[in-house]
Design a protein around this motif. Structure first.
Motif, mmCIF file in Angstrom:
data_model
loop_
_atom_site.group_PDB
_atom_site.id
_atom_site.type_symbol
_atom_site.label_atom_id
_atom_site.label_comp_id
_atom_site.label_asym_id
_atom_site.label_seq_id
_atom_site.Cartn_x
_atom_site.Cartn_y
_atom_site.Cartn_z
ATOM 1 N N UNK A 90 0.833 -1.212 0.000
ATOM 2 C CA UNK A 90 0.000 0.000 0.000
ATOM 3 C C UNK A 90 0.865 1.260 0.000
ATOM 4 N N UNK A 91 1.978 1.221 0.756
ATOM 5 C CA UNK A 91 2.869 2.391 0.765
ATOM 6 C C UNK A 91 3.445 2.609 -0.638
ATOM 7 N N UNK A 130 0.984 4.247 -2.817
ATOM 8 C CA UNK A 130 0.911 5.703 -2.606
ATOM 9 C C UNK A 130 2.037 6.399 -3.360
ATOM 10 N N UNK A 131 3.269 5.868 -3.247
ATOM 11 C CA UNK A 131 4.410 6.491 -3.939
ATOM 12 C C UNK A 131 4.203 6.489 -5.458
ATOM 13 N N UNK A 182 1.857 7.162 -7.189
ATOM 14 C CA UNK A 182 1.121 8.345 -7.660
ATOM 15 C C UNK A 182 2.054 9.381 -8.271
ATOM 16 N N UNK A 183 3.282 9.450 -7.711
ATOM 17 C CA UNK A 183 4.210 10.487 -8.132
ATOM 18 C C UNK A 183 4.687 10.286 -9.556
ATOM 19 N N UNK A 184 4.659 9.051 -10.011
ATOM 20 C CA UNK A 184 5.307 8.772 -11.297
ATOM 21 C C UNK A 184 4.303 8.638 -12.436
ATOM 22 N N UNK A 216 -0.146 7.838 -13.345
ATOM 23 C CA UNK A 216 -1.470 7.443 -12.903
ATOM 24 C C UNK A 216 -1.607 5.931 -13.067
ATOM 25 N N UNK A 261 -2.802 2.987 -7.222
ATOM 26 C CA UNK A 261 -3.087 4.155 -6.403
ATOM 27 C C UNK A 261 -4.588 4.369 -6.264
ATOM 28 N N UNK A 262 -5.304 4.225 -7.378
ATOM 29 C CA UNK A 262 -6.750 4.463 -7.340
ATOM 30 C C UNK A 262 -7.442 3.525 -6.354
ATOM 31 N N UNK A 321 -6.030 2.006 -3.738
ATOM 32 C CA UNK A 321 -5.624 2.387 -2.376
ATOM 33 C C UNK A 321 -6.418 3.609 -1.925
ATOM 34 N N UNK A 322 -6.543 4.589 -2.830
ATOM 35 C CA UNK A 322 -7.265 5.821 -2.510
ATOM 36 C C UNK A 322 -8.711 5.522 -2.109
ATOM 37 N N UNK A 381 9.232 10.551 5.048
ATOM 38 C CA UNK A 381 9.663 9.638 3.988
ATOM 39 C C UNK A 381 10.774 8.721 4.478
ATOM 40 N N UNK A 390 9.285 5.824 6.239
ATOM 41 C CA UNK A 390 8.649 4.835 5.353
ATOM 42 C C UNK A 390 9.718 4.004 4.640
ATOM 43 N N UNK A 391 10.826 4.665 4.238
ATOM 44 C CA UNK A 391 11.892 3.918 3.573
ATOM 45 C C UNK A 391 12.541 2.947 4.547
#
Lengths: 208, 251, 283, 210
Positions: free
Chosen positions: D13-14, D17-18, D20-22, D24, D28-29, D31-32, D193, D196-197
């Protein structure tokens, strides 16, 4: 007549009772009534939550029914909404199933979304700290000094950096934020008074 | 005098001067108000979203339900009238249940006022509760956003929403009175209303005479605060200088 | 490759920035570099106070944080708890936030055995109580407010609580939090019994407790991830904060570097193109 | 077992989330939507317990005054029934009025009187001078109605004449405050961050030494 006047009276009373409790706490009647009004607000807001939930259910049921783009994700949303509402209401939020969902579904996404901030703060700094004029220069300088002044490596670059950085935080930062807070307080008081006096009524239809 | 007594006297004076200024100024003409670029930008943003056939998004965050939310309703009312007038799509996201119910009413009334009641749809009012940051990020991906409005009591999500919103290519106009979040909105948005500017927005946009009257009272309050600070500081300065010279003289 | 170099310096794609950030963090996390740390006075005071407590003293460790801020609070808590255990202090954990219990359980399942700590004798976990400020004020009436521990065992059956009369027997209170819980301990327990307080908090907590640090009601404060790292070093206990601080330093350097690169391109571009600075919108 | 599955699921899940940055993507959708659904469920559970504990239970014990908020709450739903829909304004007005009162009591002492008082400092050292002038000029920067510039129209209000110095001083203070606050927060934001890492590359893929 009741359509406009009664709501205005209700708003006026609610506001003045809260103010009365604050300024005259020694008056036992006002004090308990004021506490009541604040608690009542929580109760009414809880009912409003129902409207929100209806909105969420409606939007996503519709999306599934019409097979709109992303309808599969809507199924995920409804499933998680219904499942965890049911578990929470009937088994309690301390039940192991709810806790599992909380620890391994909710929390990782919560913390994952908050950690996006690290990326955002990096790209926003790169994008917006540009020396366009003296004002953006001051903005940038403040950010860079404090950023470097906080980590040991900044002291290696320039020995006085931590001291300069804490001075900026303690004096000009406090002054600027305090000025904004005072102005904000005046604005908040003016707007709240307009609400209590019934001069803000967009939700009643038209501002005039 | 303790703070509460001072506060009480101030509040009474403030209320009375507001009422007086409102009566004197019921038409509102003749008082110039400084330009607030962020508010002028609202029209620009909606205009561009309309031209490009994109959606205007209005986000009211999950902070407290307080005067900042009222200020957001004022701005939302204006935005909704504009989008109703130009028949362009509006999407409103709320995180607080109270704000959701009132915002819905505000938008409905705005569409009614423009004679476009039929164009108003419940579906454009989204309630996202505590998960709203993730929800808004999702909307950025799915909807073509042309104008992004972020107004209200923001907490740490402000930067995520503003910086990720920039990627959509929308014009971003934001505002908050939460001083700890202002730096991020200022850095990441095209226009930001700072602190008291959001409270004055309703007055600025409506040019309503009675409201300008209350703005006058707010200005008086500001002059009074500045005067109190300067005079108070001068008093303490002279006192400490005087005391210092006394000790020197006494030696 | 149509655009000149100074324009490309101003428009590094976001995904590239994000990937670089992850890399810049991972390298020092995997291979710590031991970059210098600043040592703050508040952390030193906190360490010295705890370190001076005689063996067997009782620490009341309050937990009021959740995953949104545990990046800062958890390393602080771990460094503190390791220090307590190293010095043989007795610990009472009290979660005042729903998620707080999870972190106390993590100590029970993973870290207590390292120091041979026995549940019930050397440390106890109290149950979460809702109510914020009232859940802290309630401690003054200890035995009726808190009859049993998190497992439902009556406290009077636990060795740690033999001879415990009330909160006056606690030697120090350590609220670990990102919220205003620390202030509630100051205004209720410190005010009533004069129990000393050591704060462990996220960065925004510092301004709140500043006045109480100055007045001496709060004896010391561990603030943010840097505070946790400093504490780990002072107490000589292992932890992840020190390694994380290398990553932090590199992150700060990356951001400053990016700002410099962007400005280099911007200022050079301005000289070449005259005054055609782009993106000039701002209120 | 459930915890092991959970730990790996958390990792996924984490990463979602990440992602999303790179680009669509579906991960992510999902998880959201999972998250929004859970958050709403939590709000509903909390809301219900508020209605029950603060409203219904005490009502049953004889605190009849609680009929008022309960009726107001029900009236919110009147908008679904056209003939009575205007009654929905009663609870809205109540919530706005109470919130306005709470706002005033929240800001008037702590944000206004206390802050003005704290700025009355003897200007005998540089810090105090900067503090007083900085705060006052910041406040002046936001003045909406310039004195002595009547009837010249809105545009003219931008020029403050002699006030320009004050405005610029205010502007500089604000910019320095924003910049430094931004810089101060960077450490806390980056640490989210890092944590999380540490989880992903410590507990899931063991690369980071403990």
């Amino acid at each position: 007549m009741t359509r406009r006047t009664v709501p205005l009276i209700i708003g006026f009373l609610a506001g003045t009772i809260v103010l009365g409790k604050y300024f005259l706490p020694q008056n036992a009647f006002l004090d308990s009534l004021g506490t009541d009004v604040v608690n009542w607000r929580t109760i009414v807001a809880a009912f409003a939550l129902g409207l929100g939930a209806v909105n969420l259910l409606g939007t996503h049921t519709m999306r599934i029914a019409r097979k709109e783009k992303g309808w599969d994700a809507s199924i995920v949303l409804l499933a998680s909404l219904v499942t965890f509402t049911a578990i929470g209401l009937f088994k309690g939020t301390t039940s192991p199933v709810y806790q599992w969902g909380f620890n391994y579904l909710y929390q990782p996404i919560y913390s994952g979304i908050s950690s996006l901030l690290a990326f955002m703060i990096t790209s926003a700094s790169y994008r917006s700290f540009r020396f366009k004029d003296w004002q953006s220069g001051v903005l940038m300088l403040g950010a860079v000094i404090v950023m470097l002044g906080q980590v040991g490596i900044g002291e290696l670059l320039f020995r006085g950096l931590p001291a300069v950085s804490s001075w900026i935080m303690a004096v000009p930062n406090t002054a600027g934020m305090r000025g904004i807070a005072i102005g904000g307080a005046l604005g908040a008081i003016a707007l709240s008074l307009r609400v209590i006096l019934g001069l803000e009524r967009g939700y009643l239809g038209g501002g005039q | 005098m303790d703070n509460k007594t001072i506060a009480f006297c101030f509040l009474v004076a403030f209320a009375l001067s507001s009422l007086y200024a409102m009566r004197r100024n019921s038409t509102g003409s003749g008082i110039p108000i400084r330009r607030v670029p962020g508010l002028d930008a609202i029209d620009e943003a909606i205009g561009r979203a309309t031209e490009m056939g994109r959606t205007s998004l209005f986000v009211i965050p999950a902070g407290a339900f307080d005067a900042q939310a009222f200020a957001a309703f004022d701005i939302l009312g204006y935005v909704a009238r504009q989008t109703a007038k130009y028949d362009t799509k509006l999407l409103v996201v709320n995180a607080l249940p109270e704000a959701h119910t009132i915002a819905t009413e505000v938008v409905r009334q705005a569409y009614l006022a423009e004679g476009k009641e039929k164009s108003f749809s419940q579906d454009s009012m989204r309630f996202l509760s505590g998960g709203f940051t993730a929800g808004v990020l999702g909307i950025y991906e799915r909807e073509p956003i042309g104008a992004n409005f972020l107004f209200g009591s923001f907490f740490f999500e402000s930067l995520t929403l503003a910086e990720a919103g920039q990627k959509t290519g929308a014009i971003q106009v934001s505002g908050t009175a939460n001083t700890h979040q202002l730096p991020f909105l200022v850095a990441a948005c095209d226009y930001t209303l700072i602190g008291e500017e959001i409270y004055a927005a309703g007055t600025y946009l409506s040019r309503n005479g009675a409201q300008i009257g209350s703005l006058v009272a707010q200005e008086v309050g500001k002059y009074l605060s500045i005067a109190a600070m300067i005079l108070g500081s001068l008093y303490f300065t002279f006192r400490s200088v005087f005391q210092a010279s006394q000790t020197i003289g006494g030696r | 490759m149509s655009s000149p170099w100074y324009e490309r310096l101003q428009s590094i794609p976001k995904p590239a920035i994000y990937a670089t950030l992850i890399l810049v963090f991972l390298v020092p996390l995997i291979r710590p570099m031991g970059l210098p740390l600043l040592m703050s006075e508040n952390t030193r005071k906190a360490y010295e106070y705890i370190d001076a407590l005689p063996e067997g003293s009782i620490v009341f460790h309050s937990i009021a944080f959740n995953p949104a801020v545990d990046a800062e609070n958890w390393p602080q808590m771990l460094a503190l708890v390791r220090h307590y255990m190293k010095n043989g202090l007795k610990i009472i954990f009290y979660p005042t936030m729903q998620e707080g219990g999870m972190y106390a359980e993590r100590i029970r399942s993973t870290y207590a055995a390292e120091y041979g700590y026995e549940y019930g004798e050397d440390y106890v976990i109290l149950p979460f109580k809702a109510g914020g400020e009232s859940a802290i004020a309630g401690l003054k009436d200890f035995w009726s407010f808190m009859p049993s521990d998190v497992d439902g065992t009556p406290l009077k059956d636990l060795p740690l609580f033999q001879g415990f009369t009330d909160m006056r027997d606690v030697d120090v209170i350590v609220p670990c939090t990102g919220s205003s819980d620390g202030l509630f301990y100051v205004s209720h327990l410190n005010a009533a019994y004069g129990t000393p307080i050591i704060m462990a908090g996220t960065a925004p907590v510092l301004p709140f407790i500043g006045p109480f640090l100055a007045s001496g009601q709060v004896k010391g404060a561990i603030i943010g991830l840097s505070g946790a790292a400093e504490y780990e070093i002072l107490a000589g206990v292992p932890g992840q904060a020190t390694g994380a601080m290398d990553a932090q330093s590199m992150g700060h350097l990356l951001i400053v570097g990016l700002v410099l690169i962007g400005n280099l391109g911007f200022l050079y571009g301005k000289r070449v193109n005259g005054k055609n600075g782009q993106n000039g919108r701002r209120s | 077992m459930a915890d092991t599955v959970g730990t790996y699921l958390s990792g996924l899940l984490i990463v979602a989330c990440f992602s999303y940055l790179f680009k669509e993507n579906r991960a992510f959708t999902y998880a959201e939507h999972l998250y929004v659904g859970f958050a709403a469920a939590q709000a509903i559970v909390l809301g219900w317990s508020n209605i029950k504990e603060m409203g219904l239970d005490p009502l049953r014990q004889g605190k009849f005054i609680l009929v008022i908020p309960l009726v107001l709450g029900v009236l919110l739903y009147a908008r679904y029934y056209k003939p009575l829909s205007h009654l929905a304004r009663f609870p809205l007005a109540f919530m706005m009025g109470a919130a306005a009162g709470v706002t005033i009591t929240g800001v008037i002492d702590a944000q206004l009187v206390a802050q003005v008082k704290a700025t009355m400092l003897p200007m005998t050292n540089l810090n105090n001078v900067v503090m007083v002038l900085g705060t006052a000029s910041t406040l002046a920067f936001f003045l909406f109605i310039p004195i002595g510039k009547k009837a010249e129209g809105v545009k003219a209000a931008n020029g403050f004449g002699a006030g320009n110095l004050v405005r610029n001083l205010g502007r500089a203070t604000i910019m320095l405050a924003f910049g430094s606050s931004y810089g101060y927060t960077v450490m806390a934001r980056l640490s989210y961050l890092v944590a999380r890492l540490q989880f992903l590359f410590g507990r899931i893929i063991p690369l980071i030494p403990d």
